[in-house]
Design a protein around this motif. Sequence first.
Motif, PDB file in Angstrom:
ATOM      1  N   PRO A  93      49.756  63.651  -2.344  1.00 38.07           N
ATOM      2  CA  PRO A  93      48.843  63.636  -3.485  1.00 38.07           C
ATOM      3  C   PRO A  93      47.700  64.626  -3.306  1.00 38.07           C
ATOM      4  O   PRO A  93      47.068  64.680  -2.246  1.00 38.07           O
ATOM      5  N   ASP A  94      47.452  65.441  -4.337  1.00 37.52           N
ATOM      6  CA  ASP A  94      46.375  66.438  -4.368  1.00 37.52           C
ATOM      7  C   ASP A  94      46.595  67.617  -3.421  1.00 37.52           C
ATOM      8  O   ASP A  94      45.707  68.465  -3.285  1.00 37.52           O
ATOM      9  N   ALA A  95      47.743  67.694  -2.749  1.00 33.93           N
ATOM     10  CA  ALA A  95      47.999  68.838  -1.866  1.00 33.93           C
ATOM     11  C   ALA A  95      48.412  70.052  -2.692  1.00 33.93           C
ATOM     12  O   ALA A  95      49.122  69.930  -3.689  1.00 33.93           O
ATOM     13  N   LYS A  96      47.966  71.241  -2.275  1.00 39.53           N
ATOM     14  CA  LYS A  96      48.306  72.466  -2.992  1.00 39.53           C
ATOM     15  C   LYS A  96      49.742  72.908  -2.700  1.00 39.53           C
ATOM     16  O   LYS A  96      50.437  73.396  -3.582  1.00 39.53           O
ATOM     17  N   THR A  97      50.162  72.748  -1.452  1.00 34.56           N
ATOM     18  CA  THR A  97      51.481  73.238  -1.045  1.00 34.56           C
ATOM     19  C   THR A  97      52.471  72.085  -0.962  1.00 34.56           C
ATOM     20  O   THR A  97      52.229  71.108  -0.249  1.00 34.56           O
ATOM     21  N   PRO A  98      53.593  72.149  -1.672  1.00 34.18           N
ATOM     22  CA  PRO A  98      54.606  71.091  -1.565  1.00 34.18           C
ATOM     23  C   PRO A  98      55.250  71.072  -0.188  1.00 34.18           C
ATOM     24  O   PRO A  98      55.384  72.110   0.470  1.00 34.18           O
ATOM     25  N   ILE A  99      55.644  69.891   0.237  1.00 33.33           N
ATOM     26  CA  ILE A  99      56.431  69.785   1.467  1.00 33.33           C
ATOM     27  C   ILE A  99      57.839  70.307   1.234  1.00 33.33           C
ATOM     28  O   ILE A  99      58.395  71.048   2.044  1.00 33.33           O
ATOM     29  N   PRO A 131      66.710  74.742  -1.317  1.00 28.03           N
ATOM     30  CA  PRO A 131      65.551  73.970  -0.869  1.00 28.03           C
ATOM     31  C   PRO A 131      64.585  74.846  -0.079  1.00 28.03           C
ATOM     32  O   PRO A 131      64.997  75.783   0.622  1.00 28.03           O
ATOM     33  N   VAL A 132      63.302  74.565  -0.186  1.00 33.17           N
ATOM     34  CA  VAL A 132      62.262  75.278   0.562  1.00 33.17           C
ATOM     35  C   VAL A 132      61.399  74.227   1.249  1.00 33.17           C
ATOM     36  O   VAL A 132      60.755  73.407   0.585  1.00 33.17           O
ATOM     37  N   LEU A 133      61.383  74.253   2.581  1.00 38.86           N
ATOM     38  CA  LEU A 133      60.608  73.295   3.372  1.00 38.86           C
ATOM     39  C   LEU A 133      59.410  74.015   3.969  1.00 38.86           C
ATOM     40  O   LEU A 133      59.563  75.045   4.644  1.00 38.86           O
ATOM     41  N   ASP A 134      58.210  73.506   3.735  1.00 41.02           N
ATOM     42  CA  ASP A 134      56.988  74.085   4.286  1.00 41.02           C
ATOM     43  C   ASP A 134      56.598  73.312   5.540  1.00 41.02           C
ATOM     44  O   ASP A 134      56.273  72.121   5.472  1.00 41.02           O
ATOM     45  N   VAL A 135      56.627  73.974   6.693  1.00 47.53           N
ATOM     46  CA  VAL A 135      56.409  73.292   7.974  1.00 47.53           C
ATOM     47  C   VAL A 135      54.977  72.777   8.112  1.00 47.53           C
ATOM     48  O   VAL A 135      54.776  71.615   8.501  1.00 47.53           O
ATOM     49  N   PRO A 136      53.926  73.567   7.834  1.00 43.50           N
ATOM     50  CA  PRO A 136      52.572  73.005   7.957  1.00 43.50           C
ATOM     51  C   PRO A 136      52.343  71.794   7.060  1.00 43.50           C
ATOM     52  O   PRO A 136      51.715  70.814   7.478  1.00 43.50           O
ATOM     53  N   ALA A 137      52.862  71.830   5.826  1.00 46.37           N
ATOM     54  CA  ALA A 137      52.708  70.676   4.940  1.00 46.37           C
ATOM     55  C   ALA A 137      53.470  69.471   5.478  1.00 46.37           C
ATOM     56  O   ALA A 137      52.997  68.330   5.396  1.00 46.37           O
ATOM     57  N   GLY A 159      79.523  63.786   3.682  1.00 45.47           N
ATOM     58  CA  GLY A 159      78.777  64.846   4.306  1.00 45.47           C
ATOM     59  C   GLY A 159      77.555  65.365   3.572  1.00 45.47           C
ATOM     60  O   GLY A 159      77.105  64.834   2.562  1.00 45.47           O
ATOM     61  N   LEU A 160      77.046  66.471   4.126  1.00 45.78           N
ATOM     62  CA  LEU A 160      75.835  67.138   3.650  1.00 45.78           C
ATOM     63  C   LEU A 160      76.121  68.615   3.482  1.00 45.78           C
ATOM     64  O   LEU A 160      76.768  69.236   4.335  1.00 45.78           O
ATOM     65  N   ARG A 161      75.614  69.184   2.383  1.00 46.09           N
ATOM     66  CA  ARG A 161      75.725  70.632   2.172  1.00 46.09           C
ATOM     67  C   ARG A 161      74.379  71.169   1.725  1.00 46.09           C
ATOM     68  O   ARG A 161      73.735  70.624   0.823  1.00 46.09           O
ATOM     69  N   ILE A 162      73.929  72.235   2.384  1.00 48.96           N
ATOM     70  CA  ILE A 162      72.696  72.937   2.008  1.00 48.96           C
ATOM     71  C   ILE A 162      73.066  74.389   1.759  1.00 48.96           C
ATOM     72  O   ILE A 162      73.739  75.028   2.583  1.00 48.96           O
ATOM     73  N   ALA A 163      72.628  74.933   0.626  1.00 49.90           N
ATOM     74  CA  ALA A 163      72.927  76.319   0.277  1.00 49.90           C
ATOM     75  C   ALA A 163      71.634  77.052  -0.047  1.00 49.90           C
ATOM     76  O   ALA A 163      70.761  76.514  -0.742  1.00 49.90           O
ATOM     77  N   ASN A 164      71.519  78.274   0.481  1.00 53.38           N
ATOM     78  CA  ASN A 164      70.393  79.164   0.165  1.00 53.38           C
ATOM     79  C   ASN A 164      69.051  78.493   0.427  1.00 53.38           C
ATOM     80  O   ASN A 164      68.132  78.547  -0.392  1.00 53.38           O
ATOM     81  N   GLY A 165      68.937  77.868   1.591  1.00 54.13           N
ATOM     82  CA  GLY A 165      67.701  77.186   1.938  1.00 54.13           C
ATOM     83  C   GLY A 165      66.707  78.095   2.636  1.00 54.13           C
ATOM     84  O   GLY A 165      67.017  79.219   3.034  1.00 54.13           O
ATOM     85  N   ARG A 166      65.475  77.584   2.781  1.00 52.52           N
ATOM     86  CA  ARG A 166      64.429  78.366   3.452  1.00 52.52           C
ATOM     87  C   ARG A 166      63.435  77.421   4.119  1.00 52.52           C
ATOM     88  O   ARG A 166      63.124  76.355   3.586  1.00 52.52           O
ATOM     89  N   ILE A 167      62.952  77.808   5.300  1.00 52.08           N
ATOM     90  CA  ILE A 167      61.899  77.090   6.010  1.00 52.08           C
ATOM     91  C   ILE A 167      60.735  78.056   6.181  1.00 52.08           C
ATOM     92  O   ILE A 167      60.903  79.136   6.752  1.00 52.08           O
ATOM     93  N   ASP A 168      59.557  77.690   5.684  1.00 50.94           N
ATOM     94  CA  ASP A 168      58.373  78.539   5.764  1.00 50.94           C
ATOM     95  C   ASP A 168      57.404  77.981   6.792  1.00 50.94           C
ATOM     96  O   ASP A 168      57.124  76.777   6.814  1.00 50.94           O
ATOM     97  N   ASN A 169      56.879  78.876   7.630  1.00 43.59           N
ATOM     98  CA  ASN A 169      55.832  78.509   8.578  1.00 43.59           C
ATOM     99  C   ASN A 169      54.792  79.622   8.579  1.00 43.59           C
ATOM    100  O   ASN A 169      55.006  80.675   7.973  1.00 43.59           O
ATOM    101  N   ASP A 170      53.687  79.389   9.239  1.00 46.17           N
ATOM    102  CA  ASP A 170      52.654  80.421   9.310  1.00 46.17           C
ATOM    103  C   ASP A 170      53.184  81.618  10.098  1.00 46.17           C
ATOM    104  O   ASP A 170      53.393  81.533  11.304  1.00 46.17           O
TER     105      ASP A 170
END
Length: 436
Positions: A93-99, A131-137, A159-170
């Motif tokens: 809640p109220d965070a600028k960057t989504p997890i 999917p885009v995962l933000d590590v600091p958030a 099972g699980l399938r992930i396509a065209n994903g991204r992990i962002d960190n500083d």
Amino acid sequence: MSAGENTPRVSGPGAAAPSRRRRWLRRLVIIVVVLALLSLLATWLLQPKQLVPLILDRAGKALGLEITASGDAEVRLRGEPQLVLRDLVAREPDAKTPILRAGRVLLALPWSSLRNRGKDVVIERIELDAPVLDVPALQAWLAKRPPGEETKIPVLTDGLRIANGRIDNDGWRIENIAVDLPSLHPAQAANARIRGRYADAPTSIVFDLAVALTRPANDAGVAVVGPLTLQRGDWRLPATITLSGPLHLGDDDVAVNPARFGASARYESGDTRLPFLLGLHGPLRFDEGTWVLAPVGVALRGDEPMPGFDARGALALGRRLVIELDGALPQWPASWPALPAPVAGSASPLPFALRYIGQPDLSEVAGLRLRRDDTAFDSRFRLYDVLGWIDRQGGSPLPPLDGRLRSPQLEISGAILEGVDIVLDDPDISPDDPVP
């Protein structure tokens, strides 16, 4: 006799039947109306625009997150229940960057999981597109979670399938992520394939790895095998790696103890090809965004001019790379500049100490100390400058080093020098650069 007295009174079973019919008719009408209202309510609730916000609101409250899906949604209840969400965003809640953000999320689960309210976490299939995962958030959210929360390993029947994903960190990211996990069960072996590209300009690592677990639980055996290619500027390092050992998942860390790592690699730059083998052994731990191998045993074997050595020390990789190794060169590589006598004639190994603390791409200054008998050489250098000097095989007869050579006696061009103290100055290495 009055009129009332002349009215006949009827009694018995025949008189009660019309009254009972009227009561049942009223009840039937009420039931029909209630069923109609329930049907209308169910129809309204089962509309994706009505049902999805309710589901996301309930899930968000359980996790302490705001979860929305602004795209078209799909709900299927025939057969196995299935939910498809588009343009999903999960944030504090109220965070600028989504997890987490995702272009599309598919969740299919059996009716039994709904009936037992998650007591047994059985899911048919999960799909994540873009999917885009933000590590600091993510780390900020995890730090606020109640301690000791039980983490259940779900059963994924399809099972699980992930396509065209991204992990962002500083400062770095992992892009083009693709994950294919055919199935998952807490008591069964699991196999997955993970592909992607690590990017931290000017360095990138492209990988395509097969991962196997004896079971997805603590102290299970894990094995990782596959190719990866490290590239920086005009050079590249293609390799095939293996990693194995018992996996332990702690509250805030991951460990493989002991970890066995091997790499068959080749340094490529221009026409230069330098194949080598690298082996590491020791406890591997991941905590606070940093991988640590300490104490670690290191074995390097390569063809000329790549040296071979054995060493022990510590390695750490996170926002910074730390190398602290003490070992010995069994012999001076023949393709390196010849050592002066009497150092060259000695059969003693060359103990060394290597230190580096800097950017993970090895672009900063490293320190190297060499010993043979009574001769000592302390130096500072940048790895890519030295590799470029080896690749050119010409120009300056001395490698780009900043250092000092001390020896009680040296023989140079037939002249015997005693009490030798030679200083090498590399103008590209500043006196202000730290000495590791």
